[in-house]
Design a protein around this motif. Sequence first.
Motif, mmCIF file in Angstrom:
data_model
loop_
_atom_site.group_PDB
_atom_site.id
_atom_site.type_symbol
_atom_site.label_atom_id
_atom_site.label_comp_id
_atom_site.label_asym_id
_atom_site.label_seq_id
_atom_site.Cartn_x
_atom_site.Cartn_y
_atom_site.Cartn_z
ATOM 1 N N ASP A 1 0.829 -1.204 0.000
ATOM 2 C CA ASP A 1 0.000 0.000 0.000
ATOM 3 C C ASP A 1 0.868 1.261 0.000
ATOM 4 O O ASP A 1 0.576 2.218 -0.717
ATOM 5 C CB ASP A 1 -0.947 -0.017 1.200
ATOM 6 N N GLN B 1 0.831 3.836 -3.034
ATOM 7 C CA GLN B 1 0.421 5.216 -2.734
ATOM 8 C C GLN B 1 1.501 6.219 -3.159
ATOM 9 O O GLN B 1 1.184 7.270 -3.713
ATOM 10 C CB GLN B 1 0.119 5.374 -1.238
ATOM 11 N N ARG B 2 2.761 5.901 -2.916
ATOM 12 C CA ARG B 2 3.848 6.783 -3.357
ATOM 13 C C ARG B 2 3.781 6.994 -4.866
ATOM 14 O O ARG B 2 3.949 8.103 -5.356
ATOM 15 C CB ARG B 2 5.209 6.168 -3.019
ATOM 16 N N GLN C 1 1.189 6.610 -6.844
ATOM 17 C CA GLN C 1 0.002 7.407 -7.183
ATOM 18 C C GLN C 1 0.276 8.893 -6.951
ATOM 19 O O GLN C 1 -0.099 9.739 -7.762
ATOM 20 C CB GLN C 1 -1.201 6.965 -6.351
ATOM 21 N N ASP C 2 0.943 9.183 -5.843
ATOM 22 C CA ASP C 2 1.278 10.576 -5.524
ATOM 23 C C ASP C 2 2.204 11.181 -6.577
ATOM 24 O O ASP C 2 2.178 12.392 -6.805
ATOM 25 C CB ASP C 2 1.921 10.679 -4.139
ATOM 26 N N THR D 1 -3.248 -2.350 -4.584
ATOM 27 C CA THR D 1 -2.503 -3.113 -3.580
ATOM 28 C C THR D 1 -2.864 -4.594 -3.681
ATOM 29 O O THR D 1 -1.990 -5.456 -3.618
ATOM 30 C CB THR D 1 -2.806 -2.582 -2.165
#
Length: 188
Positions: free
Chosen positions: A130, A134-135, A137-138, A146
């Motif tokens: 996750d 998330q990194r 996506q950022d 995930t």
Amino acid sequence: MITEQVKRPGGRSALVQAQVRRALEQLVQEHGRDQVTVPAVAERAGVSASSIYRRWGDLSGLLAETAIHRLDPARPLPNTGVLRRDLVAWAQEFIKHLAQPGHTSLLKAAAALASDAETDCLRNRKAEADILVQRAQDRGEAVPSTQQVIDHVVAPIVFRLIFGATAVKPMLAQQLVDELFTLVQRAD
């Protein structure tokens, strides 16, 4: 005067946990998983069986936690700036850790005793995946979910370690990540 009790980092608890893990590893190597019991581990470690039950719940909890305890969930995760490279490095670390003979034996034993509950190993890998997703996506990358990372990278590694007849090599990480990204691209 009221004094605040400060818990020492490590201390007796860490020492006892290390003794119990070492005893478990020795017993599995000496006698095989089927002959290992919590009372036998407790006797070898010089602790009470109730201490083991309190900390790990049962033998499967102890086996699973021992198999992955060196794979610290608080360790720094790869951060190359590209999810694909991060996932390859992360999966390679996972393979190298679990492919060690003693760890593979413990993983197999833990899998044999696993219940329907999610294990710490799975929970930790999901949390790590996750963070990596998330990194990315950022950063604006198109990323798998995930759950896709777990299903297409982690699960095949664990399956091959438990049921495979051949050694699992770190180069498998690249293959699995490439296959994951091929699936994600097809879905777009």
